[in-house]
Write an enzyme that holds these catalytic residues in place. Structure first.
Site, mmCIF file in Angstrom:
data_model
loop_
_atom_site.group_PDB
_atom_site.id
_atom_site.type_symbol
_atom_site.label_atom_id
_atom_site.label_comp_id
_atom_site.label_asym_id
_atom_site.label_seq_id
_atom_site.Cartn_x
_atom_site.Cartn_y
_atom_site.Cartn_z
ATOM 1 N N ARG A 1 -3.563 24.447 41.060
ATOM 2 C CA ARG A 1 -2.136 24.130 41.173
ATOM 3 C C ARG A 1 -1.594 24.457 42.550
ATOM 4 O O ARG A 1 -0.613 23.879 42.987
ATOM 5 C CB ARG A 1 -1.326 24.855 40.090
ATOM 6 C CG ARG A 1 -1.252 26.340 40.250
ATOM 7 C CD ARG A 1 -0.228 27.016 39.361
ATOM 8 N NE ARG A 1 -0.116 28.423 39.722
ATOM 9 C CZ ARG A 1 0.625 28.893 40.709
ATOM 10 N NH1 ARG A 1 1.369 28.064 41.420
ATOM 11 N NH2 ARG A 1 0.637 30.172 41.000
ATOM 12 N N LYS B 1 9.342 30.766 39.272
ATOM 13 C CA LYS B 1 9.567 30.135 40.570
ATOM 14 C C LYS B 1 8.352 29.262 40.877
ATOM 15 O O LYS B 1 7.292 29.497 40.289
ATOM 16 C CB LYS B 1 9.811 31.193 41.656
ATOM 17 C CG LYS B 1 8.711 32.261 41.791
ATOM 18 C CD LYS B 1 7.571 31.767 42.616
ATOM 19 C CE LYS B 1 6.392 32.639 42.624
ATOM 20 N NZ LYS B 1 5.206 31.952 43.172
ATOM 21 N N ASP C 1 5.249 27.985 46.465
ATOM 22 C CA ASP C 1 4.555 29.053 45.749
ATOM 23 C C ASP C 1 4.891 30.430 46.278
ATOM 24 O O ASP C 1 5.228 31.325 45.521
ATOM 25 C CB ASP C 1 3.047 28.874 45.770
ATOM 26 C CG ASP C 1 2.423 29.771 44.714
ATOM 27 O OD1 ASP C 1 2.579 29.445 43.520
ATOM 28 O OD2 ASP C 1 1.861 30.817 45.058
ATOM 29 N N SER D 1 0.864 26.397 24.072
ATOM 30 C CA SER D 1 -0.087 25.935 25.080
ATOM 31 C C SER D 1 -0.321 24.450 24.819
ATOM 32 O O SER D 1 0.055 23.931 23.764
ATOM 33 C CB SER D 1 -1.400 26.722 24.930
ATOM 34 O OG SER D 1 -2.416 26.113 25.689
ATOM 35 N N TYR E 1 4.189 22.195 23.749
ATOM 36 C CA TYR E 1 5.421 22.879 24.130
ATOM 37 C C TYR E 1 6.578 22.396 23.241
ATOM 38 O O TYR E 1 7.480 23.172 22.897
ATOM 39 C CB TYR E 1 5.751 22.650 25.604
ATOM 40 C CG TYR E 1 4.658 23.050 26.574
ATOM 41 C CD1 TYR E 1 3.657 23.945 26.222
ATOM 42 C CD2 TYR E 1 4.634 22.538 27.871
ATOM 43 C CE1 TYR E 1 2.659 24.315 27.125
ATOM 44 C CE2 TYR E 1 3.648 22.906 28.785
ATOM 45 C CZ TYR E 1 2.662 23.787 28.395
ATOM 46 O OH TYR E 1 1.679 24.156 29.289
#
Ligand SMILES: NC(=O)C1=CN([C@@H]2O[C@H](COP(=O)(O)OP(=O)(O)OC[C@H]3O[C@@H](n4cnc5c(N)ncnc54)[C@H](OP(=O)(O)O)[C@@H]3O)[C@@H](O)[C@H]2O)C=CC1
Ligand SMILES: O=C1OC[C@@H](O)[C@H](O)[C@H]1O
Length: 303
Positions: free
Chosen positions: A164, A109, A177, A44, A70
Site C-alpha cells: 500500500r 490518516k 503516509d 475484514s 465491511y
C-alpha cells in the site's frame, strides 16, 4: 453516567491490531471512569481473517462478532463507532458508508486522498450530528503563539509495488503516509509553508526511503516556549517542553466521548475541518509536483 462506546473495527492490518490492543486497556488506568470502550465487531474482506484477528488480539473478550465484509459491520446496530484502518484509497468510501449507516467514525490518516473528499465527510458528519475524527495526535497550546514548526517522519521501507505504501491505486506515497506527500509514488517530500496570520513558518520532511534521526523529529517553537519530540513522530514515547516565560495558558481537556454521550458532538480535539485543511495543503503539494492519483481514487460521491 458511564458511557459505553461500542466499537466496530474495519480491516485487520497492522495498525488495526495496535488499535484493538489499546482499546482493551481499562480507561480507569488513565483516570477516566465515566467512559468505557468495548469492541463488538471486527470486519475484514475475508471472514477467516476477522476471526483470526479477534483470536489473536481480542484478549479473550467475549461476544466480538467477525464479519467477512465491511458492509455487514456498518449494518450492525450494536456498533456505535467505527474505526477505519484500511489503505488511504479506501478511507473516504469506508468512512462515508459508516456515516451513512449512522455511525460515528475514527478514521486513520491520511484522512482521505484529497480535500474535496475530506470536506464532504466533514460536512456530512456535521449535518448528521455524527462524530468524525482523523486518528492523529493533537497538541495543546502550552507554548503560546506558534512561530515556527519543523517536523520530520521517515521510515526506510523495502520498495514493493504491491504494498500500500508504493501502490498509487491504494493511495501510496510518502506525503499521505508519513507526511502527516513516486514507482509512480513519491518516496521523499519537503514541504515549506509560510502562513499569513500570525507570521508562522513551518517545514515538513517525510520519506519512505530513509530513516529519521532519533534525537529531534518535531520542534514546535512558540513565543512562550517550545516542544521537542524525539523518535518517533507517529508514536512518541516522550516529549520535552521548554518554557521561556512564566505566563501561559492551558486549554481544558475535552473528552470526545463525553460529547458523544451528551449528544453535543463538538470535536475540539481535532476537528474534521482541520483534516480537510491538511488535505488542501497536500493537494497543493501534489499540484506543484504534478503528482496525480488514479481518477478512481480521487472521486467524490455527493448525494
Ligand atoms: N496512526 C498511525 O500511527 C498509523 C497509521 N497508519 C495508517 O493506517 C492505515 C493502514 O495502515 P496499515 O495497518 O499499516 O496497513 P496494512 O496493509 O497492514 O492493513 C491495511 C488493511 O486494509 C484492508 N484492505 C482493504 N482493502 C485493501 C486493499 N485493496 N489492499 C490491501 N489491504 C486492504 C486489509 O484488511 P482486511 O483484509 O482485513 O480487509 C488490510 O489488512 C493507513 O491509512 C496508514 O497510513 C499506519 C500505521 C501507523
Ligand atoms: O509511523 C509510521 O510508520 C509506518 C507507516 O506505515 C505509518 O503509516 C506511519 O505512521
Amino acid at each position: 453516567m458511564v458511557y459505553t462506546a461500542r466499537w466496530g473495527i474495519v480491516a485487520t492490518g497492522w495498525i488495526s491490531a495496535r488499535f484493538f490492543v489499546d482499546l482493551l486497556v481499562d480507561p480507569s488506568t488513565r483516570g477516566v471512569t465515566d467512559v468505557v470502550h468495548t469492541p463488538v465487531a471486527v470486519a475484514s474482506r475475508f471472514v477467516a481473517k476477522a476471526e483470526k484477528f479477534i483470536a489473536d488480539f481480542g484478549n479473550g473478550v467475549p461476544g466480538v462478532k467477525a464479519y467477512g465484509s465491511y458492509a455487514e459491520l456498518f449494518a450492525d446496530t450494536n456498533v456505535d463507532i467505527v474505526y477505519v484502518g484500511t489503505p488511504h484509497s479506501s478511507h473516504y468510501e469506508d468512512s462515508l458508508q459508516a456515516l451513512r449507516a449512522g455511525k460515528h467514525v475514527l478514521c486513520e490518516k491520511a484522512f482521505t486522498i484529497n480535500a474535496a473528499q475530506a470536506r464532504h465527510l466533514a460536512d456530512y458528519a456535521k449535518s448528521h450530528k455524527l462524530f468524525l475524527m482523523e486518528a492523529l495526535l493533537h497538541e495543546e497550546k502550552i507554548v503560546g503563539n506558534i512561530l515556527r514548526v519543523t517536523s520530520d517522519l521517515a521510515h526506510r521501507f523495502v520498495p514493493d509495488v504491491e504494498s500500500r505504501l508504493y501502490n498509487p491505486y491504494l493511495g501510496g506515497c510518502a506525503l499521505l503516509d508519513v507526511g502527516t506527500p513516486l514507482t509512480g509514488v513519491d518516496e521523499s517530500t519537503v514541504i515549506t509553508m509560510v502562513w499569513d496570520k500570525p507570521h508562522i513558518i513551518s517545514t515538513a520532511t517525510c520519506s519512505i526511503a530513509v530513516d529519521s534521526p532519533e534525537d529531534c523529529l518535531v520542534r514546535v517553537q512558540g513565543d512562550l516556549g517550545e516542544i521537542i519530540v524525539p523518535i518517533s513522530t507517529a508514536n512518541p514515547t516522550e516529549f520535552i517542553v521548554k518554557i521561556y516565560a512564566t505566563e501561559q495558558g492551558k486549554e481544558d481537556e475535552v473528552n470526545t466521548f463525553r460529547d458523544v454521550r451528551d449528544g453535543t458532538i463538538v470535536d475540539d480535539i481535532y476537528p474534521a475541518e482541520e483534516s480537510a485543511f491538511v488535505m488542501e495543503m497536500f493537494d497543493e503539494v501534489r499540484r506543484q509536483n504534478d503528482f496525480v492519483y488514479p481518477a478512481e481514487i480521487e472521486f467524490v460521491e455527493y448525494e
